[in-house]
Design a protein around this motif. Structure first.
Motif, PDB file in Angstrom:
ATOM      1  N   GLY A 385       0.834  -1.194   0.000  1.00  0.00           N
ATOM      2  CA  GLY A 385       0.000   0.000   0.000  1.00  0.00           C
ATOM      3  C   GLY A 385       0.870   1.245   0.000  1.00  0.00           C
ATOM      4  O   GLY A 385       2.034   1.212  -0.424  1.00  0.00           O
ATOM      5  N   GLN A 386       0.297   2.336   0.501  1.00  0.00           N
ATOM      6  CA  GLN A 386       1.030   3.601   0.498  1.00  0.00           C
ATOM      7  C   GLN A 386       2.321   3.501   1.312  1.00  0.00           C
ATOM      8  O   GLN A 386       3.379   3.986   0.898  1.00  0.00           O
ATOM      9  CB  GLN A 386       0.144   4.690   1.109  1.00  0.00           C
ATOM     10  CG  GLN A 386      -1.067   5.053   0.279  1.00  0.00           C
ATOM     11  CD  GLN A 386      -1.876   6.144   0.960  1.00  0.00           C
ATOM     12  OE1 GLN A 386      -2.234   6.023   2.129  1.00  0.00           O
ATOM     13  NE2 GLN A 386      -2.177   7.200   0.245  1.00  0.00           N
ATOM     14  N   HIS A 387       2.215   2.873   2.499  1.00  0.00           N
ATOM     15  CA  HIS A 387       3.396   2.799   3.376  1.00  0.00           C
ATOM     16  C   HIS A 387       4.546   2.070   2.691  1.00  0.00           C
ATOM     17  O   HIS A 387       5.711   2.376   2.918  1.00  0.00           O
ATOM     18  CB  HIS A 387       3.026   2.080   4.684  1.00  0.00           C
ATOM     19  CG  HIS A 387       2.618   0.661   4.451  1.00  0.00           C
ATOM     20  ND1 HIS A 387       1.381   0.304   3.977  1.00  0.00           N
ATOM     21  CD2 HIS A 387       3.320  -0.489   4.564  1.00  0.00           C
ATOM     22  CE1 HIS A 387       1.330  -1.009   3.818  1.00  0.00           C
ATOM     23  NE2 HIS A 387       2.493  -1.512   4.173  1.00  0.00           N
ATOM     24  N   GLN A 388       4.206   1.112   1.815  1.00  0.00           N
ATOM     25  CA  GLN A 388       5.221   0.359   1.070  1.00  0.00           C
ATOM     26  C   GLN A 388       5.978   1.310   0.124  1.00  0.00           C
ATOM     27  O   GLN A 388       7.214   1.290   0.047  1.00  0.00           O
ATOM     28  CB  GLN A 388       4.509  -0.736   0.272  1.00  0.00           C
ATOM     29  CG  GLN A 388       5.370  -1.548  -0.667  1.00  0.00           C
ATOM     30  CD  GLN A 388       4.519  -2.468  -1.557  1.00  0.00           C
ATOM     31  OE1 GLN A 388       3.368  -2.167  -1.879  1.00  0.00           O
ATOM     32  NE2 GLN A 388       5.080  -3.594  -1.946  1.00  0.00           N
ATOM     33  N   LEU A 409       2.910  -9.721  -6.751  1.00  0.00           N
ATOM     34  CA  LEU A 409       1.552 -10.056  -6.286  1.00  0.00           C
ATOM     35  C   LEU A 409       0.943  -8.902  -5.500  1.00  0.00           C
ATOM     36  O   LEU A 409      -0.264  -8.744  -5.480  1.00  0.00           O
ATOM     37  CB  LEU A 409       1.567 -11.328  -5.427  1.00  0.00           C
ATOM     38  CG  LEU A 409       0.193 -11.939  -5.143  1.00  0.00           C
ATOM     39  CD1 LEU A 409      -0.441 -12.489  -6.421  1.00  0.00           C
ATOM     40  CD2 LEU A 409       0.262 -13.030  -4.093  1.00  0.00           C
ATOM     41  N   GLY A 410       1.781  -8.093  -4.851  1.00  0.00           N
ATOM     42  CA  GLY A 410       1.251  -7.004  -4.029  1.00  0.00           C
ATOM     43  C   GLY A 410       0.320  -7.556  -2.974  1.00  0.00           C
ATOM     44  O   GLY A 410      -0.838  -7.162  -2.866  1.00  0.00           O
ATOM     45  N   ALA A 411       0.834  -8.470  -2.152  1.00  0.00           N
ATOM     46  CA  ALA A 411      -0.024  -9.198  -1.209  1.00  0.00           C
ATOM     47  C   ALA A 411      -0.012  -8.539   0.163  1.00  0.00           C
ATOM     48  O   ALA A 411       0.972  -8.631   0.909  1.00  0.00           O
ATOM     49  CB  ALA A 411       0.444 -10.649  -1.094  1.00  0.00           C
ATOM     50  N   ASP A 437      -2.080  -0.256   8.522  1.00  0.00           N
ATOM     51  CA  ASP A 437      -3.030  -0.808   9.498  1.00  0.00           C
ATOM     52  C   ASP A 437      -3.932  -1.850   8.848  1.00  0.00           C
ATOM     53  O   ASP A 437      -4.397  -2.788   9.516  1.00  0.00           O
ATOM     54  CB  ASP A 437      -3.853   0.293  10.191  1.00  0.00           C
ATOM     55  CG  ASP A 437      -4.441   1.326   9.247  1.00  0.00           C
ATOM     56  OD1 ASP A 437      -3.788   1.657   8.241  1.00  0.00           O
ATOM     57  OD2 ASP A 437      -5.548   1.815   9.521  1.00  0.00           O
ATOM     58  N   GLY A 438      -4.146  -1.742   7.524  1.00  0.00           N
ATOM     59  CA  GLY A 438      -4.928  -2.763   6.824  1.00  0.00           C
ATOM     60  C   GLY A 438      -4.108  -4.034   6.613  1.00  0.00           C
ATOM     61  O   GLY A 438      -4.546  -5.139   6.948  1.00  0.00           O
ATOM     62  N   SER A 439      -2.922  -3.883   6.076  1.00  0.00           N
ATOM     63  CA  SER A 439      -2.053  -5.048   5.819  1.00  0.00           C
ATOM     64  C   SER A 439      -1.779  -5.808   7.110  1.00  0.00           C
ATOM     65  O   SER A 439      -1.823  -7.046   7.141  1.00  0.00           O
ATOM     66  CB  SER A 439      -0.718  -4.585   5.219  1.00  0.00           C
ATOM     67  OG  SER A 439      -0.896  -4.012   3.942  1.00  0.00           O
ATOM     68  N   PHE A 440      -1.513  -5.053   8.178  1.00  0.00           N
ATOM     69  CA  PHE A 440      -1.169  -5.679   9.463  1.00  0.00           C
ATOM     70  C   PHE A 440      -2.311  -6.563   9.959  1.00  0.00           C
ATOM     71  O   PHE A 440      -2.083  -7.657  10.488  1.00  0.00           O
ATOM     72  CB  PHE A 440      -0.853  -4.566  10.473  1.00  0.00           C
ATOM     73  CG  PHE A 440      -0.326  -5.064  11.785  1.00  0.00           C
ATOM     74  CD1 PHE A 440       0.902  -5.691  11.863  1.00  0.00           C
ATOM     75  CD2 PHE A 440      -1.045  -4.879  12.962  1.00  0.00           C
ATOM     76  CE1 PHE A 440       1.404  -6.143  13.081  1.00  0.00           C
ATOM     77  CE2 PHE A 440      -0.560  -5.324  14.176  1.00  0.00           C
ATOM     78  CZ  PHE A 440       0.673  -5.955  14.240  1.00  0.00           C
ATOM     79  N   LEU A 467      -7.745   1.954   4.155  1.00  0.00           N
ATOM     80  CA  LEU A 467      -7.010   1.168   3.165  1.00  0.00           C
ATOM     81  C   LEU A 467      -6.449   2.234   2.227  1.00  0.00           C
ATOM     82  O   LEU A 467      -7.049   2.599   1.215  1.00  0.00           O
ATOM     83  CB  LEU A 467      -7.950   0.192   2.453  1.00  0.00           C
ATOM     84  CG  LEU A 467      -8.544  -0.895   3.368  1.00  0.00           C
ATOM     85  CD1 LEU A 467      -9.688  -1.631   2.692  1.00  0.00           C
ATOM     86  CD2 LEU A 467      -7.461  -1.873   3.809  1.00  0.00           C
ATOM     87  N   GLY A 468      -5.314   2.782   2.644  1.00  0.00           N
ATOM     88  CA  GLY A 468      -4.868   4.071   2.134  1.00  0.00           C
ATOM     89  C   GLY A 468      -4.658   4.135   0.631  1.00  0.00           C
ATOM     90  O   GLY A 468      -5.053   5.101  -0.019  1.00  0.00           O
ATOM     91  N   MET A 469      -4.017   3.135   0.065  1.00  0.00           N
ATOM     92  CA  MET A 469      -3.717   3.227  -1.369  1.00  0.00           C
ATOM     93  C   MET A 469      -5.002   3.203  -2.198  1.00  0.00           C
ATOM     94  O   MET A 469      -5.115   3.913  -3.207  1.00  0.00           O
ATOM     95  CB  MET A 469      -2.784   2.075  -1.776  1.00  0.00           C
ATOM     96  CG  MET A 469      -2.319   2.144  -3.203  1.00  0.00           C
ATOM     97  SD  MET A 469      -1.464   3.692  -3.555  1.00  0.00           S
ATOM     98  CE  MET A 469       0.230   3.200  -3.321  1.00  0.00           C
ATOM     99  N   VAL A 470      -5.966   2.413  -1.751  1.00  0.00           N
ATOM    100  CA  VAL A 470      -7.236   2.365  -2.488  1.00  0.00           C
ATOM    101  C   VAL A 470      -7.969   3.697  -2.294  1.00  0.00           C
ATOM    102  O   VAL A 470      -8.543   4.262  -3.224  1.00  0.00           O
ATOM    103  CB  VAL A 470      -8.091   1.169  -2.033  1.00  0.00           C
ATOM    104  CG1 VAL A 470      -9.406   1.122  -2.807  1.00  0.00           C
ATOM    105  CG2 VAL A 470      -7.328  -0.141  -2.232  1.00  0.00           C
TER     106      VAL A 470
END
Ligand SMILES: Cc1ncc(C[n+]2csc(CCOP(=O)(O)OP(=O)(O)O)c2C)c(N)n1
Length: 561
Positions: A385-388, A409-411, A437-440, A467-470
């Motif tokens: 996501g964004q943090h990545q 895959l961006g999993a 916070d979503g990925s975690f 879900l920041g990037m979305v």
């Protein structure tokens, strides 16, 4: 001496140099687990969900360069591995997954916990096996490790019916593999290498794009020699970050959707590109028809299927990156390319990766401080996501394998278990998991693995409540209709404490550095919940469908000229 199938597997893993296995048992694999205590040299790390086992094996493989190994039971155990196997496949990570299957007389009868594991994983493995005869187990394991780690690496799955773990056979570990249909081309074709050298020697504006293949092949010295001899600027892919030192004078960041504007401008202006161990992923190329419009392209890749797949190539070279670059370097004439390098320097000055001033706590600021406090020495593992993207932008990597991230895959959910694998593989390195916070919340249960196995991972949650990037795409391309992206979560500090991990919440800028220092000084694991500005966006950004040259900068950001 006759051994059980379970013993043969363990003996074979020891022969392959395996030290750690990530897994979770179940009915079909109890006989395999029952043999493990006879092999104290094999450490088994119990995860809380098999997705975690596959990601941890993947993180271990990326951090060490060795093959990562995971176990799962039949049916749901095997299907839970699927995301992690697909992730390893798309990023070319060597993983061997061993799954239990229902006993062979029950196969095809919809037996309890039966799924067609080899059928399901066929398209997401480099190869897979269903072993029906205990006598072939040792050979299969030998082949699996060979396939996973040679050529273009990737995951290999071995499905073993319950009775095969119990059956007995003579154990003799083969010294060689015999796979007539599998002979990766290692040496590049000399006339092609000559053509590539001529093209680069004649170029005015040459550019290297370095990908993960450089890291896989450990071609760091050869890449550096090529860049320095002919003063060729280097940009990397997301997975190539660190294969060329980020602080090197000739390093110009990474390309693609959220890459540095100057890296994308370099690709756009180059007249010759040498793409080394990369696969022209669409997040890297943006609009393919507008990719590198002025450049002749040399492409070095060990996998012939990648040549010409996405981008037209003028000089294809199939081979191992180290061997090809060694030969190429012999033919490269020293050059300066002063004007070209100066141009790139000017673009970098015009569009630097700075962080804007803000009263509030910006995510980029928190990540940058992790870089400052660790002096760039940590291994950083991210979610998606964004943090990545902010981590890739603001944590400058000088060493290979120090940014570990799910590329192809961006999993979401990769971060925490992959960080566990990385820390177990590199116990002397500081390992940070920078997660959203979503990925975690997708693999949060692995906090229990951290606690039980005492894995000293430092966790930074970049908590923006979305879900920041979305949300960013909804803001920019869907008129701010935030459908299903506002995200609640538990109190992460309390959650950490419930798992027995120390934790802190940080809401203000001035608390950031002391918290990171405290995390680093703590011997064991530590979690920081960074509550950041909720609607910060990742820039630069190449909008979907646009060309690399159509980079959007942050609104209001001045481009110095
Ligand atoms: C398993 C999975 N599901 C959905 C997505 C789509 N997706 C990409 S980024 C993203 C948001 C990630 O949110 P978070 O982890 O909080 O990170 P942030 O973008 O806020 O930094 C989503 C849902 C994905 N990449 N992976």
């Amino acid at each position: 001496m006759k051994m059980t199938g379970a013993q043969i597997i363990c003996e074979s893993l020891v022969k392959e140099g395996v030290e750690v296995i990530f897994g979770l048992p179940g009915g079909a694999v109890i006989p395999l687990y029952d043999a493990l205590p006879q092999y104290p040299q094999l450490r088994h790390v119990l995860v809380r969900h098999e997705q975690g086992a596959a990601h941890a094996a993947d993180g271990y493989a990326r951090a060490t360069g060795e093959v990562g190994v995971c176990f799962a039971t039949s049916g749901p155990g095997a299907t839970n591995l699927v995301t992690g196997i697909a992730n390893a496949c798309l990023d070319s990570i060597p993983v061997v997954a061993i799954t239990g299957q229902v006993a062979s007389p029950f196969i095809g009868k919809d037996a309890f916990q039966e799924v067609d594991t080899t059928g399901i994983t066929l398209p997401i493995t480099k190869h897979n096996y269903l072993v029906l005869d205990v006598g072939s187990l040792a050979r299969v394991i030998k082949e699996a490790f060979h396939l996973a780690r040679t050529g273009r690496p990737g995951p290999v799955l071995i499905d073993v019916p319950r009775d095969v773990f119990i059956d007995r056979a003579e154990f003799c570990y083969p010294s060689e593999v015999n796979l007539p249909g599998y002979k990766p081309t290692l040496k590049g074709h000399p006339p092609q290498i000559k053509k590539a050298a001529k093209l680069l020697n004649e170029a005015q504006r040459p550019l290297i794009i370095a990908g993960r293949g450089v890291t896989i092949s450990r071609a760091y010295a050869e890449l550096r020699e090529l860049a320095e001899t002919a003063q060729i600027p280097v940009v990397t892919t997301l997975l190539g970050i660190g294969c060329f030192p980020g602080s090197h004078r000739l390093s110009f960041g990474w390309l693609g959707m959220h890459g540095m504007a100057y890296a994308n401008m370099a690709v756009d202006a180059a007249d010759a590109i040498i793409a080394v161990g990369m696969r022209f992923d669409d997040r890297a190329t943006a609009k393919v028809s507008a990719f590198a419009p002025h450049a002749k392209v040399v492409h070095i890749d060990i996998d012939p299927a990648e040549i010409g797949k996405n981008v037209r190539v003028d000089v294809p070279i199939v081979g191992d990156v180290t061997l090809v670059l060694k030969e190429l370097n012999k033919l490269i004439s020293p050059a300066e390319h002063t004007d070209w390098v100066r141009q790139l320097d000017a673009w970098r000055k015009e569009r630097p990766s700075t962080i804007k001033d803000s009263q509030g706590l910006l995510p980029q600021f928190a990540i940058r401080q992790i870089y400052e406090v660790t002096q760039g020495e940590a291994v950083v593992v991210t979610g998606v996501g964004q943090h990545q993207m902010w981590t890739a932008q603001h944590y400058c990597c000088d060493r290979p394998n120090s940014l570990i991230s799910s590329g192809g895959l961006g999993a979401m959910g990769f971060g925490l278990p992959a960080a566990i694998g990385a820390k177990i593989g590199r116990p002397n390195s500081t390992v940070w998991c920078v997660d959203g916070d979503g990925s975690f919340q997708m693999t949060i249960q692995e906090l229990a693995t951290i606690a039980q196995e005492r894995v000293a991972v430092k966790i930074a949650i970049i908590n923006n409540g979305y879900l920041g990037m979305v949300r960013q795409w909804q803001e920019l391309f869907y008129e701010r209709r935030y459908v299903a992206t506002p995200l609640s979560g538990p109190d992460f500090v309390k959650i950490a404490e419930a798992y027995g991990l120390p934790a802190l919440r940080v809401k203000h800028k001035e608390e950031v550095v002391p918290a990171i220092k405290q995390a680093v000084e703590e011997e064991g694991p530590f979690l920081i919940d960074f509550v950041v500005e909720p609607e910060e966006n990742v820039y630069p950004m190449v909008p979907p469908g646009a060309a690399l040259s159509e980079v959007m900068e942050a609104p209001g950001k001045e481009v110095a000229t």
